[in-house]
Scaffold this active site. Structure first.
Site, PDB file in Angstrom:
ATOM      1  N   PRO A  46       0.682  -1.361   0.223  1.00 42.43           N
ATOM      2  CA  PRO A  46       0.082  -0.553   0.130  1.00 42.43           C
ATOM      3  C   PRO A  46       0.675   1.410   0.214  1.00 42.43           C
ATOM      4  O   PRO A  46       2.213   1.061   0.811  1.00 42.43           O
ATOM      5  CB  PRO A  46      -0.645  -0.036   1.640  1.00 42.43           C
ATOM      6  CG  PRO A  46       0.348  -0.780   1.755  1.00 42.43           C
ATOM      7  CD  PRO A  46       0.158  -2.235   1.279  1.00 42.43           C
ATOM      8  N   VAL A  47       0.335   1.853  -0.908  1.00 46.27           N
ATOM      9  CA  VAL A  47       1.042   3.706  -0.736  1.00 46.27           C
ATOM     10  C   VAL A  47       1.017   4.519  -0.214  1.00 46.27           C
ATOM     11  O   VAL A  47      -0.275   4.781   0.597  1.00 46.27           O
ATOM     12  CB  VAL A  47       0.682   4.126  -2.036  1.00 46.27           C
ATOM     13  CG1 VAL A  47       1.613   5.401  -1.983  1.00 46.27           C
ATOM     14  CG2 VAL A  47       0.640   3.035  -3.341  1.00 46.27           C
ATOM     15  N   GLY A  48       2.399   5.158   1.082  1.00 48.18           N
ATOM     16  CA  GLY A  48       1.995   6.007   1.635  1.00 48.18           C
ATOM     17  C   GLY A  48       1.708   5.596   2.960  1.00 48.18           C
ATOM     18  O   GLY A  48       0.929   6.132   4.203  1.00 48.18           O
ATOM     19  N   SER A  49       1.869   4.497   3.347  1.00 47.95           N
ATOM     20  CA  SER A  49       1.322   3.407   4.717  1.00 47.95           C
ATOM     21  C   SER A  49       2.280   2.673   5.347  1.00 47.95           C
ATOM     22  O   SER A  49       2.144   2.322   6.546  1.00 47.95           O
ATOM     23  CB  SER A  49       0.630   2.032   4.267  1.00 47.95           C
ATOM     24  OG  SER A  49      -0.663   2.782   3.083  1.00 47.95           O
ATOM     25  N   ALA A  71      11.223   3.142  -0.054  1.00 44.20           N
ATOM     26  CA  ALA A  71      11.899   2.636  -1.182  1.00 44.20           C
ATOM     27  C   ALA A  71      11.989   1.619  -1.749  1.00 44.20           C
ATOM     28  O   ALA A  71      12.985   0.997  -2.421  1.00 44.20           O
ATOM     29  CB  ALA A  71      12.959   2.073   0.838  1.00 44.20           C
ATOM     30  N   ALA A  72      11.361   0.742  -1.699  1.00 45.82           N
ATOM     31  CA  ALA A  72      10.879  -0.772  -2.298  1.00 45.82           C
ATOM     32  C   ALA A  72      10.696  -0.066  -3.814  1.00 45.82           C
ATOM     33  O   ALA A  72      11.449  -0.287  -4.341  1.00 45.82           O
ATOM     34  CB  ALA A  72       9.363  -1.347  -2.700  1.00 45.82           C
ATOM     35  N   ASP A 118      14.880   2.391   5.432  1.00 43.35           N
ATOM     36  CA  ASP A 118      14.352   1.783   4.402  1.00 43.35           C
ATOM     37  C   ASP A 118      14.990   1.029   3.397  1.00 43.35           C
ATOM     38  O   ASP A 118      14.941   0.188   2.305  1.00 43.35           O
ATOM     39  CB  ASP A 118      13.446   2.411   3.921  1.00 43.35           C
ATOM     40  CG  ASP A 118      11.971   2.806   4.936  1.00 43.35           C
ATOM     41  OD1 ASP A 118      12.800   2.251   5.926  1.00 43.35           O
ATOM     42  OD2 ASP A 118      10.984   3.980   5.040  1.00 43.35           O
TER      43      ASP A 118
HETATM   44  N1  LIG Z   1       4.035   1.743  -6.738  1.00 39.97           N
HETATM   45  C1  LIG Z   1       4.081   2.998  -6.409  1.00 39.97           C
HETATM   46  N2  LIG Z   1       4.395   3.795  -7.882  1.00 39.97           N
HETATM   47  C2  LIG Z   1       4.295   4.658  -8.115  1.00 39.97           C
HETATM   48  N3  LIG Z   1       5.427   5.469  -6.656  1.00 39.97           N
HETATM   49  C3  LIG Z   1       4.407   5.336  -5.721  1.00 39.97           C
HETATM   50  C4  LIG Z   1       4.887   3.640  -5.091  1.00 39.97           C
HETATM   51  N4  LIG Z   1       4.574   3.469  -4.137  1.00 39.97           N
HETATM   52  C5  LIG Z   1       5.350   4.285  -3.621  1.00 39.97           C
HETATM   53  N5  LIG Z   1       4.959   5.448  -4.013  1.00 39.97           N
HETATM   54  C6  LIG Z   1       5.774   6.917  -3.941  1.00 39.97           C
HETATM   55  O1  LIG Z   1       6.139   6.645  -2.841  1.00 39.97           O
HETATM   56  C7  LIG Z   1       5.663   8.222  -1.848  1.00 39.97           C
HETATM   57  C8  LIG Z   1       5.041   7.265  -0.167  1.00 39.97           C
HETATM   58  O2  LIG Z   1       6.192   6.778   0.463  1.00 39.97           O
HETATM   59  P1  LIG Z   1       6.250   7.384   1.624  1.00 39.97           P
HETATM   60  O3  LIG Z   1       5.584   9.187   2.221  1.00 39.97           O
HETATM   61  O4  LIG Z   1       7.391   7.246   2.515  1.00 39.97           O
HETATM   62  O5  LIG Z   1       5.500   6.287   2.358  1.00 39.97           O
HETATM   63  P2  LIG Z   1       5.624   5.149   2.200  1.00 39.97           P
HETATM   64  O6  LIG Z   1       7.397   4.754   2.117  1.00 39.97           O
HETATM   65  O7  LIG Z   1       5.793   4.461   4.208  1.00 39.97           O
HETATM   66  O8  LIG Z   1       5.349   4.185   1.572  1.00 39.97           O
HETATM   67  C9  LIG Z   1       4.048   7.796  -2.564  1.00 39.97           C
HETATM   68  O9  LIG Z   1       3.607   9.375  -2.694  1.00 39.97           O
HETATM   69  C10 LIG Z   1       4.571   7.957  -4.532  1.00 39.97           C
HETATM   70  O10 LIG Z   1       5.310   9.443  -4.989  1.00 39.97           O
HETATM   71  C1  LIG Z   2       9.832   8.263   9.509  1.00 40.52           C
HETATM   72  C2  LIG Z   2      10.652   6.926   9.256  1.00 40.52           C
HETATM   73  O1  LIG Z   2      11.925   6.913  10.464  1.00 40.52           O
HETATM   74  C3  LIG Z   2      10.123   5.622   8.560  1.00 40.52           C
HETATM   75  C4  LIG Z   2       9.586   5.691   7.365  1.00 40.52           C
HETATM   76  O2  LIG Z   2       8.947   4.852   6.813  1.00 40.52           O
HETATM   77  P1  LIG Z   2       7.687   5.037   5.638  1.00 40.52           P
HETATM   78  O3  LIG Z   2       8.485   5.629   4.572  1.00 40.52           O
HETATM   79  O4  LIG Z   2       6.939   5.583   6.828  1.00 40.52           O
HETATM   80  O5  LIG Z   2       7.375   3.703   5.506  1.00 40.52           O
HETATM   81  C5  LIG Z   2      11.930   7.612   7.925  1.00 40.52           C
HETATM   82  C6  LIG Z   2      13.338   7.986   8.032  1.00 40.52           C
HETATM   83  O6  LIG Z   2      13.366   7.092   8.812  1.00 40.52           O
HETATM   84  O7  LIG Z   2      13.622   7.460   6.562  1.00 40.52           O
HETATM   85 MG   LIG Z   3       8.902   5.718   2.693  1.00 42.93          MG
END
Ligand SMILES: Nc1ncnc2c1ncn2[C@@H]1O[C@H](COP(=O)(O)OP(=O)(O)O)[C@@H](O)[C@H]1O
Ligand SMILES: C[C@@](O)(CCOP(=O)(O)O)CC(=O)O
Ligand SMILES: [Mg+2]
Length: 305
Positions: free
Chosen positions: A87-90, A96-97, A138
């Site tokens: 899931p995005v932004g979760s 990172a992936a 990450d």
């Molecule tokens: N499947 C995807 N395709 C394109 N961009 C993605 C995808 N998944 C994540 N991203 C990028 O990563 C952002 C979310 O990252 P972040 O706020 O660090 O949350 P988290 O890493 O916890 O999911 C999205 O707004 C987008 O820019």
């Molecule tokens: C809050 C933090 O420690 C982790 C963030 O992880 P995520 O993007 O929410 O999966 C930030 C970081 O380590 O860069």
């Molecule tokens: Mg992230």
């Protein structure tokens, strides 16, 4: 076309504190992001977020990857397609992936010969550019897989118990949450710095516990970590509901994973109760995903065409 994939992650300990140099323990999980690339006449990036060219608003991480990789090779046009189980932004490290899998896919396509260490380092630079402040956690764990302790960059033994993730489906932005903690730390340094330092101490204690497979004691510390994450304002009512639902149904431990604010929590389950915990999370309004720690970091999925 070349396809690479990279895993997401959960934090056992240390999110946010690790941004300030404290220790964290982070665990790659079996949910992955797949990136396929082929040379093309123009730059096209396709994902669940849309179809764009080089676009720092809609595809910031992948756009920075292309710009960074231009330091190593001449990239004119490339077609990039992203498919993700994360899931995005979760809080599961989707940013990172997608960054690490994109770097490795372009690395293969353009024969740049970047090592895994180079990929983790480049990925960290990109997360810093987008988020303003980011730890190497990450991107390092997504590149290397397994369980890693940061900033030591030390691989620990795998976590051998089921991992249950609960998603609140409330989107959160890591950049924003990291900014909120920075503000709290600068407003109340004498209060917030010791909290961050106490969070760091948990990873120091847990390093030995991971080697011993003592998940009960790890769980007690994870629950303390949850309280301290709440204290620095990255909790939410939805996350707390899922945390207590998981604990109430027999989880060893339950806490937020990642930036918080919304997004996901993580629970460690016993051999036989992952389904019960998942059901309790679903009954409380969350989406549950049962997963496992994986030893595999970024990898080549296929080379064809
Ligand atoms: N499947 C995807 N395709 C394109 N961009 C993605 C995808 N998944 C994540 N991203 C990028 O990563 C952002 C979310 O990252 P972040 O706020 O660090 O949350 P988290 O890493 O916890 O999911 C999205 O707004 C987008 O820019
Ligand atoms: C809050 C933090 O420690 C982790 C963030 O992880 P995520 O993007 O929410 O999966 C930030 C970081 O380590 O860069
Ligand atoms: Mg992230």
């Amino acid at each position: 076309m070349i396809t690479c994939s990279a895993p997401g992650k959960v934090y056992l300990f240390g999110e946010h504190a690790v941004v300030y140099g404290e220790s964290a323990i982070c665990c790659a999980i079996e949910l992955r992001t797949k990136v396929s690339v082929e040379k093309s006449d123009e730059i096209i990036i396709e994902s669940v977020l849309g179809r764009t060219g080089l676009d720092h608003d809609n595809h910031p991480y992948v756009s920075y990857v292309i710009e960074k990789m231009r330091q190593f090779t001449d990239i004119q046009g490339v077609h990039i397609v992203i498919e993700s189980q994360l899931p995005v932004g979760s809080g599961l490290g989707s940013s990172a992936a997608v960054t690490v899998a994109s770097i490795q896919a372009l690395n293969h396509l353009y024969e740049c010969e970047l090592s895994l260490e180079d990929i983790a380092k480049t990925g960290h630079e990109i997360e810093r550019m987008v988020q303003g402040n980011a730890s190497p956690t990450d991107t390092y764990v997504s590149t290397m897989g397994g369980v890693v302790m940061i900033p030591q960059r030390k691989k620990l033994d795998l976590i051998n118990c089921p991992i249950v993730v609960g998603n609140t489906h409330k989107f959160s932005s890591t950049k924003e949450l990291v900014g909120n903690v920075a503000k709290l730390r600068s407003d109340f340094p004498s209060v917030v710095e010791p909290i961050l330092s106490n969070i760091g101490q948990m990873s120091i204690l847990a390093e030995r516990l991971v080697a011993e497979g003592d998940y009960e004691t790890i769980g007690k510390l994870m629950n303390i970590n949850q309280g301290l994450l709440d204290a620095i304002g990255v909790g939410s009512a939805e996350l707390s509901s899922l945390v207590y639902a998981a604990r109430g149904s027999g989880a060893i431990s339950a806490k937020i994973t990642g930036a918080g604010g919304g997004g996901c929590m993580v629970a460690l389950a016993r051999e036989n109760n992952a389904q019960d915990i998942a059901k309790a999370i679903e009954d409380t309004g969350g989406e549950a995903i049962i997963t496992k720690n994986t030893a595999e970091g970024v990898r080549l999925e296929s080379l064809h065409g």
